[in-house]
Design a protein around this motif. Structure first.
Motif, mmCIF file in Angstrom:
data_model
loop_
_atom_site.group_PDB
_atom_site.id
_atom_site.type_symbol
_atom_site.label_atom_id
_atom_site.label_comp_id
_atom_site.label_asym_id
_atom_site.label_seq_id
_atom_site.Cartn_x
_atom_site.Cartn_y
_atom_site.Cartn_z
ATOM 1 N N THR A 106 6.116 -1.112 -0.037
ATOM 2 C CA THR A 106 5.584 -0.623 1.240
ATOM 3 C C THR A 106 4.068 -0.444 1.195
ATOM 4 O OG1 THR A 106 7.666 0.531 1.710
ATOM 5 C CG2 THR A 106 5.713 1.233 2.931
ATOM 6 N N SER A 107 3.549 0.166 0.136
ATOM 7 C CA SER A 107 2.090 0.337 0.018
ATOM 8 C C SER A 107 1.395 -1.010 -0.018
ATOM 9 C CB SER A 107 1.756 1.137 -1.244
ATOM 10 O OG SER A 107 2.261 2.454 -1.154
ATOM 11 N N GLU A 108 1.997 -1.968 -0.726
ATOM 12 C CA GLU A 108 1.425 -3.312 -0.799
ATOM 13 C C GLU A 108 1.408 -3.972 0.582
ATOM 14 O OE1 GLU A 108 2.637 -2.244 -4.897
ATOM 15 O OE2 GLU A 108 3.485 -1.983 -2.895
ATOM 16 N N LEU A 160 -5.321 4.995 5.096
ATOM 17 C CA LEU A 160 -4.725 4.330 3.933
ATOM 18 C C LEU A 160 -5.038 5.039 2.622
ATOM 19 C CD1 LEU A 160 -3.106 1.772 3.105
ATOM 20 C CD2 LEU A 160 -5.309 0.613 2.794
ATOM 21 N N ILE A 163 -2.497 7.484 1.253
ATOM 22 C CA ILE A 163 -1.249 6.786 0.916
ATOM 23 C C ILE A 163 -1.366 6.128 -0.444
ATOM 24 C CG2 ILE A 163 0.298 4.905 1.582
ATOM 25 C CD1 ILE A 163 -0.448 5.500 4.496
ATOM 26 N N LEU A 164 -2.494 5.453 -0.678
ATOM 27 C CA LEU A 164 -2.685 4.771 -1.964
ATOM 28 C C LEU A 164 -2.874 5.754 -3.108
ATOM 29 C CD1 LEU A 164 -4.992 1.735 -1.083
ATOM 30 C CD2 LEU A 164 -2.511 1.847 -1.190
ATOM 31 N N LEU A 342 -1.136 -0.581 -7.803
ATOM 32 C CA LEU A 342 -0.135 -1.326 -7.045
ATOM 33 C C LEU A 342 0.198 -2.644 -7.753
ATOM 34 C CD1 LEU A 342 -1.279 -0.760 -3.336
ATOM 35 C CD2 LEU A 342 0.164 0.661 -4.785
#
Length: 395
Positions: A106-108, A160, A163-164, A342
């Motif tokens: 999802t993060s990717e 973002l 989140i990362l 990631l």
């Protein structure tokens, strides 16, 4: 530094003889003379060129702001927002869907939404200059889309980052986003109401003082923007927007021209230094699929923007191809993804994707007439233009 300037100049001069645009040649010079290819290494650490590269981006966007006058922004704000919103919806939405389809996480997928969705302001500016289209009617919507993208970029990065970083704090994310939005609003108000005051501050007949003043203002505001969580380039753009509407605007436009060209070349050279060609085969098929998807989305977005502005097939093709390239923002996201730990395939994917479009974008923009012929009404328009040119020649 001297070797980098000379290498970029030599390759660009050689490429000009066979009609190649300068952008991919500057990037190629960085790849060939960087640490990731065999043979002579001019720059072993890409970070050594970081400040020159940042200055190149700042000057490219400052020049873009000078060309985009406040009157254009006030007169076409609604259409600009509609065209820019359409472009983002198509490209960011397609990037998000593509990211989930790859199944890397999802993060990717959220990172890939930004990578596939945002054009390269630096390459778009250089393409407009190289193709001599700054005075074309479709250039205003192109610049408007870039402005909308930069505003979106500030908010996207603010959302973002937590989140990362794995932050669970919604409050921190809202605070960062609010800080960035407030600064953007302050810049917009200054551009709207502060032009007269700024014009007085920069009113001098001495070219030396004028160069020092506008260069200092652009770089300083870029740094302040970055501190507030907004892309440094948008700060420089807003300074250019304000100065372009002053009495000194035409002189500044002329004086910044050689600085923009010199340091802009270093931006693309440094971009090439960061690319490792050895990593590209491992992500070849995802890269090609992403490039094909971006081509389709840009064609649709170009047709949509042309419809909003009432343009024909030629301007629609110019919009589609000029906005095609991806660049500096994608590389920022690659760095953020690597720091966040990631998927390891993200960095080579982004490098390959950006490299292909950085080369393909300027080439496609220079041959946009081919695309215009396949748009609705394009063939008839091309035949009418050819008949007009023939009549003028006979006459």
């Amino acid at each position: 530094m001297g070797g980098a300037f000379l290498a970029a100049a030599v390759l660009a001069r050689a490429g000009a003889r066979i009609g190649l645009p300068t952008i991919p040649l500057f990037i190629l010079a960085g790849i060939l003379l960087g640490p990731h290819t065999p043979g002579f290494v001019l720059v072993s650490d890409p970070h050594d060129m970081e400040m020159l590269s940042a200055l190149g981006l700042v000057l490219l966007l400052f020049y873009l702001g000078l060309e985009f006058h406040m009157d254009d922004l006030r007169a076409g704000g609604r259409r600009m927002a509609l065209a820019g919103g359409t472009y983002l919806a198509l490209n960011v939405g397609a990037g998000l869907g593509f990211g989930f389809a790859l199944g890397w996480g999802t993060s990717e997928a959220l990172v890939l939404a930004g990578v596939l969705g945002i054009s390269s302001s630096a390459i778009v500016t250089k393409v407009l200059v190289d193709t001599g289209r700054l005075g074309n009617p479709e250039t205003k919507p192109i610049l408007g889309i870039i402005v909308v993208e930069d505003v979106f970029l500030a908010l996207y990065l603010a959302a973002l980052q937590p989140i990362l970083s794995g932050s669970d704090s919604l409050g921190a994310a809202v605070l960062d986003g609010g800080k960035a939005f407030a600064f953007l609003l302050l810049l917009a108000l200054a551009a709207r109401f502060g032009t007269r005051i700024v014009g007085r501050l920069f009113d001098t007949k001495d070219d030396e003082l004028l160069v020092i003043s506008f260069l200092g203002a652009a770089v300083f505001m870029a740094g302040v923007s970055e501190w507030f969580g907004v892309a440094d380039a948008i700060g420089a753009f807003m300074v250019g927007l304000m100065l372009g509407s002053t009495a000194s605007g035409p002189r500044i436009l002329k004086l910044v021209h050689p600085l923009r060209d010199a340091f802009g070349a270093m931006f693309f050279f440094a971009f090439g230094l960061s690319i490792d060609p050895g990593d590209l085969p491992t992500v070849l098929w995802p890269v090609l699929a992403a490039v094909a998807l971006t081509l389709v989305m840009n064609v649709l977005a170009g047709l949509g923007a042309a419809r909003v502005y009432g343009f024909g097939p030629g301007p629609a093709a110019n919009i589609s191809t000029t906005l095609l390239a991806r660049g500096e923002f994608a590389l920022i996201l690659a760095t953020m993804a690597a720091v966040a730990g990631l998927d390891a395939r993200l960095s080579p994917f982004i490098a390959g994707y950006v490299l292909v479009l950085a080369v393909l974008g300027p080439l496609a923009a220079g041959r946009s007439g081919w695309l215009a012929r396949v748009f609705p009404g394009g063939k008839a328009a091309a035949e009418g233009e050819a008949e007009g040119q023939e009549a003028a020649r006979v006459g």
